[in-house]
Design a protein around this motif. Structure first.
Motif, PDB file in Angstrom:
ATOM      1  N   GLN A  34     -12.026   1.298 -58.947  1.00  0.00           N
ATOM      2  CA  GLN A  34     -11.137   1.524 -57.812  1.00  0.00           C
ATOM      3  C   GLN A  34     -11.924   2.180 -56.700  1.00  0.00           C
ATOM      4  O   GLN A  34     -12.689   3.119 -56.930  1.00  0.00           O
ATOM      5  CB  GLN A  34      -9.976   2.425 -58.213  1.00  0.00           C
ATOM      6  N   PHE A  35     -11.765   1.695 -55.470  1.00  0.00           N
ATOM      7  CA  PHE A  35     -12.389   2.313 -54.311  1.00  0.00           C
ATOM      8  C   PHE A  35     -11.754   1.757 -53.057  1.00  0.00           C
ATOM      9  O   PHE A  35     -11.031   0.769 -53.094  1.00  0.00           O
ATOM     10  CB  PHE A  35     -13.912   2.067 -54.273  1.00  0.00           C
ATOM     11  N   SER A  36     -11.994   2.444 -51.953  1.00  0.00           N
ATOM     12  CA  SER A  36     -11.600   1.913 -50.655  1.00  0.00           C
ATOM     13  C   SER A  36     -12.748   2.209 -49.697  1.00  0.00           C
ATOM     14  O   SER A  36     -13.393   3.245 -49.785  1.00  0.00           O
ATOM     15  CB  SER A  36     -10.297   2.545 -50.152  1.00  0.00           C
ATOM     16  N   VAL A  37     -13.000   1.273 -48.821  1.00  0.00           N
ATOM     17  CA  VAL A  37     -14.064   1.432 -47.841  1.00  0.00           C
ATOM     18  C   VAL A  37     -13.438   1.965 -46.566  1.00  0.00           C
ATOM     19  O   VAL A  37     -12.454   1.414 -46.072  1.00  0.00           O
ATOM     20  CB  VAL A  37     -14.779   0.092 -47.577  1.00  0.00           C
ATOM     21  N   ASN A  38     -13.965   3.061 -46.067  1.00  0.00           N
ATOM     22  CA  ASN A  38     -13.437   3.693 -44.870  1.00  0.00           C
ATOM     23  C   ASN A  38     -14.466   3.562 -43.765  1.00  0.00           C
ATOM     24  O   ASN A  38     -15.602   3.993 -43.926  1.00  0.00           O
ATOM     25  CB  ASN A  38     -13.136   5.167 -45.153  1.00  0.00           C
ATOM     26  N   SER A  39     -14.065   2.973 -42.667  1.00  0.00           N
ATOM     27  CA  SER A  39     -15.007   2.813 -41.561  1.00  0.00           C
ATOM     28  C   SER A  39     -14.771   3.849 -40.468  1.00  0.00           C
ATOM     29  O   SER A  39     -15.394   3.777 -39.413  1.00  0.00           O
ATOM     30  CB  SER A  39     -14.892   1.401 -40.983  1.00  0.00           C
TER      31      SER A  39
END
Length: 160
Positions: A34-39
């Motif tokens: 599980q992960f999310s990419v934050n820009s």
């Protein structure tokens, strides 16, 4: 054309392989990814300035600390928002913002519902890292303030 013996061997091989895979029963998973990419260039952990129930002519102060984690060095703008709400409730309102290492200082004043000294924003260059932002609010409520309940942002951070 394919010879009959080769075709039969191929079909038997597919049948055996399919049966072998069909005999497996899934009993569970050992791990999930599980992960999310934050820009976003920064993440702001805001603070809640809760003045509670306030009354006409009441004065007070409140101090708190927020945190900005900067991931992309650059120019950031710290800005006061919703000025009209402040003017309709407070006769005197002062927000002082100080940032760790003295990199940003800002004071915002309203007196008698009019702006006296109100740089409603400050521009600051921030390198990657974590910054504590110290916020102090001093206030005096108008004698006849607008009667409202308010729960919205008052200070915003923008990346330029």
């Amino acid at each position: 054309m394919i010879k009959k013996n080769v075709l039969i061997a191929l079909l038997v091989g597919l049948l055996v392989a399919g049966t072998a895979f069909g005999l497996e029963d899934l009993t569970g998973y050992l791990a999930n990814l599980q992960f999310s990419v934050n820009s976003n260039p920064a993440v702001v952990y805001s603070t809640n300035i809760n003045l509670g129930t306030i009354y006409p002519n009441e004065s007070g102060s409140y101090s708190s600390t927020a945190v900005i984690n900067v991931y992309h060095s650059g120019v950031y703008i710290i800005k006061i928002v919703n000025n009209s709400v402040i003017q309709n409730v407070f006769g005197w309102f002062n927000i002082t913002i100080g940032m760790q290492n003295g990199t940003a200082q800002m004071t915002y004043h309203i007196f008698d519902g009019e702006y006296i000294y109100c740089p409603s924003n400050v521009t600051v260059y921030l390198n990657s890292g974590s910054y504590n932002v110290y916020i102090t609010v001093y206030y005096t409520v108008l004698p006849n303030p607008e009667i409202i309940s308010y729960n919205s942002p008052i200070i915003a951070v923008y990346y330029k």
